[in-house]
Scaffold this motif. Structure first.
Motif, PDB file in Angstrom:
ATOM      1  N   ASP A 281      13.820 -95.162  79.671  1.00 48.62           N
ATOM      2  CA  ASP A 281      13.136 -95.414  78.403  1.00 48.62           C
ATOM      3  C   ASP A 281      13.787 -94.495  77.373  1.00 48.62           C
ATOM      4  OD1 ASP A 281      11.457 -95.419  76.192  1.00 48.62           O
ATOM      5  OD2 ASP A 281       9.606 -95.154  77.338  1.00 48.62           O
ATOM      6  N   PRO A 282      14.397 -95.039  76.300  1.00 51.15           N
ATOM      7  CA  PRO A 282      15.080 -94.193  75.307  1.00 51.15           C
ATOM      8  C   PRO A 282      14.158 -93.196  74.622  1.00 51.15           C
ATOM      9  CG  PRO A 282      14.854 -96.456  74.524  1.00 51.15           C
ATOM     10  CD  PRO A 282      14.486 -96.467  75.957  1.00 51.15           C
TER      11      PRO A 282
ATOM     12  N   GLY B 147       6.820 -90.989  76.451  1.00 52.47           N
ATOM     13  CA  GLY B 147       7.566 -91.832  75.503  1.00 52.47           C
ATOM     14  C   GLY B 147       6.802 -93.117  75.238  1.00 52.47           C
ATOM     15  N   ARG B 148       7.339 -94.238  75.748  1.00 53.10           N
ATOM     16  CA  ARG B 148       6.637 -95.517  75.641  1.00 53.10           C
ATOM     17  C   ARG B 148       6.226 -96.053  77.008  1.00 53.10           C
ATOM     18  NH1 ARG B 148      10.782 -98.673  71.657  1.00 53.10           N
ATOM     19  NH2 ARG B 148      12.090 -98.244  73.481  1.00 53.10           N
ATOM     20  N   THR B 149       6.348 -95.213  78.034  1.00 54.11           N
ATOM     21  CA  THR B 149       6.045 -95.634  79.408  1.00 54.11           C
ATOM     22  C   THR B 149       4.685 -95.121  79.829  1.00 54.11           C
ATOM     23  OG1 THR B 149       8.407 -95.632  79.953  1.00 54.11           O
ATOM     24  CG2 THR B 149       6.850 -95.582  81.785  1.00 54.11           C
ATOM     25  N   GLN B 150       3.845 -96.026  80.292  1.00 59.39           N
ATOM     26  CA  GLN B 150       2.467 -95.691  80.608  1.00 59.39           C
ATOM     27  C   GLN B 150       2.237 -95.618  82.112  1.00 59.39           C
ATOM     28  OE1 GLN B 150      -0.736 -97.811  78.495  1.00 59.39           O
ATOM     29  NE2 GLN B 150      -1.715 -98.137  80.470  1.00 59.39           N
ATOM     30  N   GLY B 151       1.435 -94.624  82.509  1.00 56.89           N
ATOM     31  CA  GLY B 151       1.024 -94.485  83.893  1.00 56.89           C
ATOM     32  C   GLY B 151      -0.466 -94.201  83.976  1.00 56.89           C
TER      33      GLY B 151
ATOM     34  N   ARG C 273      14.631 -88.961  82.070  1.00 57.69           N
ATOM     35  CA  ARG C 273      15.758 -89.892  82.186  1.00 57.69           C
ATOM     36  C   ARG C 273      16.880 -89.332  83.052  1.00 57.69           C
ATOM     37  NH1 ARG C 273      18.635 -90.531  78.100  1.00 57.69           N
ATOM     38  NH2 ARG C 273      17.662 -89.079  76.620  1.00 57.69           N
ATOM     39  N   MET C 274      16.839 -88.038  83.299  1.00 56.66           N
ATOM     40  CA  MET C 274      17.898 -87.399  84.083  1.00 56.66           C
ATOM     41  C   MET C 274      17.895 -87.939  85.509  1.00 56.66           C
ATOM     42  SD  MET C 274      18.743 -83.342  84.202  1.00 56.66           S
ATOM     43  CE  MET C 274      17.096 -82.917  84.768  1.00 56.66           C
ATOM     44  N   PRO C 275      19.053 -88.328  86.047  1.00 60.31           N
ATOM     45  CA  PRO C 275      19.128 -88.926  87.382  1.00 60.31           C
ATOM     46  C   PRO C 275      18.498 -88.088  88.491  1.00 60.31           C
ATOM     47  CG  PRO C 275      21.192 -89.214  86.223  1.00 60.31           C
ATOM     48  CD  PRO C 275      20.356 -88.316  85.369  1.00 60.31           C
TER      49      PRO C 275
END
Length: 212
Positions: A153-154, A203-207, A143-145
């Protein structure tokens, strides 16, 4: 290896008699294995594959010929990745009609066509269509810019994971994230080598990791 499942599920009704796609797949894999050369680091696999069929067999399979070729390409890449093989150039598969060949027979010829500029492209593709090409440079995910791949994604940590390529092999490493990095449903604790088609979840992000 899922040769039977891949081809039988896709082409179960393609041919009622004669050569079946799964037979072609088995023969191609066998011939590639038999013609592979031992290299200094990796086995060198033939990258030019020609399959010859009798006229009747070719006609039976003609309606799904493009799909068979596409599936063979995927299958060969998966087999090479799982067997520590490397192709010396772009992979090519062709299915030819041989007027002199007997019905029900399969002839496979394998060859090498080296391309010094050839290099497989490794890509991490995310839901929604965004993607990042993996190279020698480290790819940071979080999440870091300042991350190479910023994920809003939290469940993703600020510095969540990193991906890198070494010796033409791709790896992912979790950086102690709170909610973990998963490869094919398994939470990783250290560096894991990636295979074509691997599902990676941050997290909840899929690739999806792809070799092109």
């Amino acid at each position: 290896m899922r040769i039977e499942n891949l081809f039988e599920s896709t082409f179960a009704k393609a041919s009622r008699r004669g050569v079946e796609p799964v037979e072609i797949a088995k023969r191609v894999i066998r011939e590639v294995d038999q013609n592979t050369m031992s290299g200094a680091k990796y086995a060198l696999a033939p990258n030019v594959i020609e399959v010859s069929l009798a006229p009747a067999d070719y006609t039976n399979l003609d309606p799904v010929m493009k799909s068979i070729k596409a599936e063979l390409l995927v299958l060969l890449k998966e087999h090479a990745a799982g067997s520590e093989m490397r192709f010396v150039g772009p992979l090519s598969v062709d299915i030819l009609l041989d007027q002199e060949q007997k019905f029900g027979s399969i002839i496979v010829e394998c060859g090498f066509h080296e391309d010094s500029d050839y290099q497989e492209k490794m890509v991490l593709r995310f839901e929604g269509g965004s993607s990042v090409v993996l190279s020698d440079a480290m790819v940071s995910v979080g999440r870091m810019p300042g991350s190479t791949v910023v994920i809003e994604d939290p469940k993703v940590s600020r510095s969540h994971a990193e991906l890198f390529v070494s010796d033409q092999r791709a790896f992912v490493r979790d950086l102690g994230s709170t909610n973990g990095t998963f490869v094919n449903g398994v939470r990783i604790k250290d560096v894991v080598e990636l295979r074509d088609g691997d599902q990676i979840v941050f997290g909840r992000t899929q690739g999806i990791f792809e070799v092109q």
